[in-house]
Design an enzyme around this catalytic site. Structure first.
Site, mmCIF file in Angstrom:
data_model
loop_
_atom_site.group_PDB
_atom_site.id
_atom_site.type_symbol
_atom_site.label_atom_id
_atom_site.label_comp_id
_atom_site.label_asym_id
_atom_site.label_seq_id
_atom_site.Cartn_x
_atom_site.Cartn_y
_atom_site.Cartn_z
ATOM 1 N N CYS A 101 0.796 -1.198 -0.017
ATOM 2 C CA CYS A 101 0.061 0.076 -0.058
ATOM 3 C C CYS A 101 0.811 1.228 -0.044
ATOM 4 O O CYS A 101 1.958 1.186 0.782
ATOM 5 C CB CYS A 101 -0.868 -0.039 1.253
ATOM 6 S SG CYS A 101 -1.801 1.542 1.280
ATOM 7 N N HIS A 129 4.054 -8.991 13.277
ATOM 8 C CA HIS A 129 3.279 -8.642 12.055
ATOM 9 C C HIS A 129 4.062 -8.263 10.797
ATOM 10 O O HIS A 129 5.148 -7.451 11.105
ATOM 11 C CB HIS A 129 2.410 -7.267 12.578
ATOM 12 C CG HIS A 129 1.135 -7.016 11.520
ATOM 13 N ND1 HIS A 129 1.411 -6.258 10.413
ATOM 14 C CD2 HIS A 129 -0.131 -7.330 11.628
ATOM 15 C CE1 HIS A 129 0.233 -6.143 9.703
ATOM 16 N NE2 HIS A 129 -0.428 -6.767 10.292
ATOM 17 N N GLU A 131 3.763 -6.209 8.699
ATOM 18 C CA GLU A 131 4.087 -4.497 8.268
ATOM 19 C C GLU A 131 5.170 -3.828 9.212
ATOM 20 O O GLU A 131 5.905 -3.168 8.514
ATOM 21 C CB GLU A 131 2.907 -3.877 8.397
ATOM 22 C CG GLU A 131 3.122 -2.273 7.933
ATOM 23 C CD GLU A 131 1.963 -1.294 8.399
ATOM 24 O OE1 GLU A 131 0.822 -1.718 8.305
ATOM 25 O OE2 GLU A 131 2.085 -0.036 8.875
ATOM 26 N N THR A 169 0.319 1.035 10.491
ATOM 27 C CA THR A 169 -0.954 1.724 9.834
ATOM 28 C C THR A 169 -2.208 1.505 10.455
ATOM 29 O O THR A 169 -3.095 2.063 10.335
ATOM 30 C CB THR A 169 -0.909 1.749 8.319
ATOM 31 O OG1 THR A 169 -1.103 0.282 8.094
ATOM 32 C CG2 THR A 169 0.234 2.315 7.658
HETATM 33 O O1 0JX Z 1 -3.403 -6.801 9.717
HETATM 34 P P1 0JX Z 1 -3.589 -5.611 8.976
HETATM 35 O O2 0JX Z 1 -4.903 -5.030 9.657
HETATM 36 O O3 0JX Z 1 -2.519 -4.821 8.909
HETATM 37 O O4 0JX Z 1 -3.943 -5.916 7.592
HETATM 38 P P2 0JX Z 1 -5.414 -6.458 6.839
HETATM 39 O O5 0JX Z 1 -6.232 -7.119 7.394
HETATM 40 O O6 0JX Z 1 -4.640 -7.176 5.469
HETATM 41 O O7 0JX Z 1 -5.656 -4.926 6.278
HETATM 42 C C1 0JX Z 1 -5.372 -4.224 5.221
HETATM 43 C C2 0JX Z 1 -4.175 -4.026 4.723
HETATM 44 C C3 0JX Z 1 -3.569 -3.153 5.651
HETATM 45 C C4 0JX Z 1 -2.332 -2.699 5.317
HETATM 46 O O8 0JX Z 1 -1.711 -1.694 5.953
HETATM 47 FE FE1 SF4 Z 2 -3.090 1.072 2.964
HETATM 48 FE FE2 SF4 Z 2 -4.610 1.795 5.391
HETATM 49 FE FE3 SF4 Z 2 -5.530 0.135 3.578
HETATM 50 FE FE4 SF4 Z 2 -3.415 -0.572 5.294
HETATM 51 S S1 SF4 Z 2 -5.327 -0.372 5.994
HETATM 52 S S2 SF4 Z 2 -3.707 -0.981 2.857
HETATM 53 S S3 SF4 Z 2 -2.616 1.425 5.197
HETATM 54 S S4 SF4 Z 2 -5.300 2.177 3.378
#
Ligand code: 0JX
Ligand code: SF4
Length: 319
Positions: A101, A129, A131, A169
């Site tokens: 992202c 995690h 990220e 994020t």
């Molecule tokens: O576990 P996260 O909430 O970071 O990821 P998920 O559920 O795949 O949500 C969307 C991707 C988020 C990336 O920042």
């Molecule tokens: Fe991007 Fe936010 Fe979605 Fe994560 S939750 S993929 S940072 S827009």
């Protein structure tokens, strides 16, 4: 005795954010353009149903780059990867499509910038995690991961005048601000990120849950267990006054006893959750006497991201 009013408050925004939509379309379009198999490093997004659906269409999910055959096509997930992963992919001659992202990439760049200016970076986020692994891997000599307020006392920095906090994020906004307050008590000159690292989608989904939770006897959050932002929505609902809150991947996971004595059910979904799963929950609720649905809107989202450059000129027909 009169029956209690039975209603559903449906949170908006909910479900797919711009980064998830882009990542899922990236895999769909890679399959269409290059044919199966398309390798994907880690779950493209943290949703069981999305992963199972893409698997049926020919995506092969692997944990590590080393599992991808030499020279094959690999997609990197929305959560981002460290530079070491890019290097390993190049060494294996992999064709990479990076679905990170752009809002995660923004945090990577902030880390690069502050490390370049010789700051100690306190990365608020959850160890393990993906990220956090990716962001940490950008500047491992400058970054310390702070999981929660409990970690604050152990933080050591070289120069208390050159310390910045950044974050994952998808954290709880309120919990993160509490951790930042504690960090600032230790380091009064603590620098904040230039713009919010907790992204707009995470913030908006939490905001609307806060608005409805106090009126809800039960909140159902659609999402997977390993989805940080989805799990946070359950916690936010409980903190904001919901009597109960549960995370479910599918309507079939709802325990009918959760509805005992319940008048108002809140429904929302994490940023990685397709809307048809929410539809399934609403249908299940309607079948159990909760057919009256009112949508409560806290924000309108219009952001979209263009696809990775390798796929840009080839539109995917969406059903
Ligand atoms: O576990 P996260 O909430 O970071 O990821 P998920 O559920 O795949 O949500 C969307 C991707 C988020 C990336 O920042
Ligand atoms: Fe991007 Fe936010 Fe979605 Fe994560 S939750 S993929 S940072 S827009």
């Amino acid at each position: 005795m009169t029956e209690p009013t039975r209603r559903v408050l449906l949170a908006r925004p909910r479900g797919y954010c711009a980064g998830v939509d882009r990542a899922v379309v990236t895999v769909e379009k890679a399959l269409e353009t290059y044919g199966a198999p398309v390798y994907v490093r880690k779950q493209i997004v943290h949703n069981k149903h999305v992963v199972a659906t893409l698997e049926k269409r020919g995506a092969v999910f692997v944990e590590e780059t080393a599992e991808v055959p030499e020279g094959a096509l690999v997609v990197f997930s929305a959560h981002g990867v460290s530079p070491a992963v890019h290097t390993e992919a190049a060494e294996r001659n992999l064709q990479v499509i990076d679905a990170t992202c752009p809002l995660v990439t923004k945090v990577h760049k902030e880390a690069n910038r502050y490390a370049g200016d010789d700051y100690d970076i306190l990365l608020i986020g959850h160890t393990g995690h993906e990220e956090v692994e990716g962001t940490y891997g950008e500047e491992p000599d400058s970054i310390q991961v702070v999981n929660s307020a409990a970690d604050v006392d152990a933080v050591q920095v070289r120069d208390p005048e050159k310390v910045v906090w950044l974050s994952q994020t998808t954290l709880s906004v309120d919990e993160t601000l509490e951790t930042v307050d504690l960090l600032r008590q230790r380091f009064p000159l603590l620098t904040s990120p230039p713009s919010d690292d907790i992204c707009y989608a995470t913030q908006n989904r939490q905001e609307v849950v806060k608005q409805i939770a106090g009126d809800c006897d039960l909140v159902l959050v659609v999402g997977s267990r390993n989805s940080s932002n989805s799990v946070r929505l359950v916690e936010v609902a409980l903190d904001a006054g919901a009597s109960a809150a549960h995370l479910v991947d599918y309507a079939s996971e709802i325990d009918p006893t959760w509805l005992n004595g319940v008048g108002t059910v809140g429904v929302t979904s994490g940023a990685s959750v397709p809307e048809d799963l929410v539809d399934g929950v609403l249908e299940w609720l309607a079948g159990n006497g909760f057919g009256d649905v009112e949508e409560i809107t806290a924000a309108t989202e219009t952001l979209t991201f263009s696809l990775p450059k390798e796929l840009r000129s080839k539109p995917v027909p969406r059903g």
